[in-house]
Scaffold this active site. Structure first.
Site, PDB file in Angstrom:
ATOM      1  N   ASP A   9       3.980  76.635  12.029  1.00  0.00           N
ATOM      2  CA  ASP A   9       4.037  75.179  11.955  1.00  0.00           C
ATOM      3  C   ASP A   9       5.381  74.684  12.478  1.00  0.00           C
ATOM      4  O   ASP A   9       6.429  74.983  11.902  1.00  0.00           O
ATOM      5  CB  ASP A   9       3.861  74.756  10.490  1.00  0.00           C
ATOM      6  CG  ASP A   9       3.981  73.249  10.291  1.00  0.00           C
ATOM      7  OD1 ASP A   9       2.946  72.575  10.207  1.00  0.00           O
ATOM      8  OD2 ASP A   9       5.127  72.742  10.210  1.00  0.00           O
ATOM      9  N   TYR A  42      11.664  68.903  15.141  1.00  0.00           N
ATOM     10  CA  TYR A  42      12.430  70.093  14.739  1.00  0.00           C
ATOM     11  C   TYR A  42      13.263  70.628  15.897  1.00  0.00           C
ATOM     12  O   TYR A  42      14.130  71.468  15.696  1.00  0.00           O
ATOM     13  CB  TYR A  42      11.511  71.231  14.263  1.00  0.00           C
ATOM     14  CG  TYR A  42      10.636  70.933  13.077  1.00  0.00           C
ATOM     15  CD1 TYR A  42      10.761  69.746  12.338  1.00  0.00           C
ATOM     16  CD2 TYR A  42       9.645  71.834  12.678  1.00  0.00           C
ATOM     17  CE1 TYR A  42       9.928  69.485  11.262  1.00  0.00           C
ATOM     18  CE2 TYR A  42       8.824  71.580  11.596  1.00  0.00           C
ATOM     19  CZ  TYR A  42       8.955  70.401  10.888  1.00  0.00           C
ATOM     20  OH  TYR A  42       8.131  70.163   9.829  1.00  0.00           O
ATOM     21  N   LYS A 100       3.671  68.398  15.796  1.00  0.00           N
ATOM     22  CA  LYS A 100       3.530  67.060  15.226  1.00  0.00           C
ATOM     23  C   LYS A 100       4.066  65.960  16.147  1.00  0.00           C
ATOM     24  O   LYS A 100       5.027  66.169  16.886  1.00  0.00           O
ATOM     25  CB  LYS A 100       4.266  66.973  13.874  1.00  0.00           C
ATOM     26  CG  LYS A 100       3.872  68.092  12.914  1.00  0.00           C
ATOM     27  CD  LYS A 100       4.580  67.983  11.578  1.00  0.00           C
ATOM     28  CE  LYS A 100       4.357  69.241  10.760  1.00  0.00           C
ATOM     29  NZ  LYS A 100       5.289  70.316  11.117  1.00  0.00           N
ATOM     30  N   HIS A 160       3.350  62.724  12.105  1.00  0.00           N
ATOM     31  CA  HIS A 160       4.382  63.185  11.175  1.00  0.00           C
ATOM     32  C   HIS A 160       4.592  62.276   9.952  1.00  0.00           C
ATOM     33  O   HIS A 160       4.778  62.761   8.843  1.00  0.00           O
ATOM     34  CB  HIS A 160       5.704  63.376  11.937  1.00  0.00           C
ATOM     35  CG  HIS A 160       6.525  64.502  11.415  1.00  0.00           C
ATOM     36  ND1 HIS A 160       7.266  65.337  12.222  1.00  0.00           N
ATOM     37  CD2 HIS A 160       6.724  64.959  10.152  1.00  0.00           C
ATOM     38  CE1 HIS A 160       7.892  66.243  11.473  1.00  0.00           C
ATOM     39  NE2 HIS A 160       7.572  66.038  10.224  1.00  0.00           N
TER      40      HIS A 160
END
Length: 274
Positions: A46, A51, A76, A107
């Site tokens: 994931d 990120y 996401k 998100h």
């Protein structure tokens, strides 16, 4: 390797109930963690655009011997891209070196901006184009979910929410289940076990089963029917987190853990985060 549980999503696609999270991991750390996890037997990873480590997962997928078809990849759509999902998705795919992800999640709802229904329509389109097999959301409350469903007729397959023994979100979990939405737990260990691992019940169960407190909490998620994605970049911890398929908690033990719920959020409140 112990058999991992697989969940059937309401669109017919299959998702491993257990995976690796890579939030806050650097590119190098995320790459190594993903390679290690796949080597250990994880089959789900994931990540997310925000990120900033999607390319690490792309590199890991090139490095591993595990066939692409056996790996479930989630990424996401970030808040700023809600009205630009096509380009956001194409950017993510490029970084992941993939033609398709298994699951694309919105998100946050960002209710004040009120773009989430539009964003969802864009994601429905991406699924039709075959850029993602399944679509879902993160951090959506009942009211947000209800609007998505009422205005588009398309029900998310997953709602990934902050969920751990101190914040069990049972009402939302039940609502999701009623609408065939799979609940997935982020921060499942309450960010390194903050205030969870030293609870008497967790310590006693760890002793009883010969497991670590982290393994007990992961097993609690699995036995509660949740998809769980503990995050770690430490090889020994990645291995340890995976060793949870050789025991199960008993119903009374799950009920005892239920008493730890304090409604205590570690992350933002989805109604206010914009």
């Amino acid at each position: 390797m112990a058999d991992q549980p697989i969940i059937k999503l309401h669109d017919g696609n299959m998702m491993p109930q257990f995976g690796l999270g890579v939030w806050q991991a650097s590119i190098e750390d995320a790459r190594k963690a993903a390679v290690k996890a796949l080597d250990v037997g994880y089959r789900s990873i994931d990540t997310a655009a925000i990120y900033k480590n999607e390319e690490a997962i792309g590199q890991a997928l090139q490095e591993t011997d595990v066939p692409r078809d056996d790996i479930f990849i989630t990424t996401k759509l970030w808040n700023e891209d809600q009205l630009n999902s096509q380009q956001a998705m194409e950017t993510s795919l490029k970084k992941l070196q993939l033609e398709q992800v298994d699951l694309y999640l919105m998100h946050w709802p960002c209710p004040e901006k009120d773009n989430f229904v539009e964003a969802w329509k864009g994601m429905i389109e991406l699924q039709k184009q075959g850029l993602t097999k399944s679509i879902g959301v993160c951090n959506f409350q009942q009211a947000h979910l209800k609007r998505l469903i009422d205005e588009t007729g398309v029900v998310p397959v997953v709602n990934q929410i902050e969920l751990h023994p101190m914040l069990q979100q049972r009402e939302l979990h039940a609502w999701n289940a009623m609408h065939q939405i799979q609940t997935e737990s982020w921060s499942p260990l309450a960010q390194g076990g903050k205030g969870v691992f030293d609870q008497e019940i967790i310590k006693n169960l760890a002793k009883k089963y010969g497991k670590t407190p982290a393994q007990i909490v992961i097993r609690w998620h699995l036995d509660s029917g949740l998809v769980v994605i503990p995050k770690s970049v430490t090889p020994a911890r990645i291995e340890e987190n995976f060793k949870v398929f050789d025991f199960r908690l008993e119903k009374p033990e799950i009920s005892e853990i239920a008493k730890l719920d304090k409604g205590q959020r570690l992350g933002p409140d989805p109604d206010e985060f914009n």
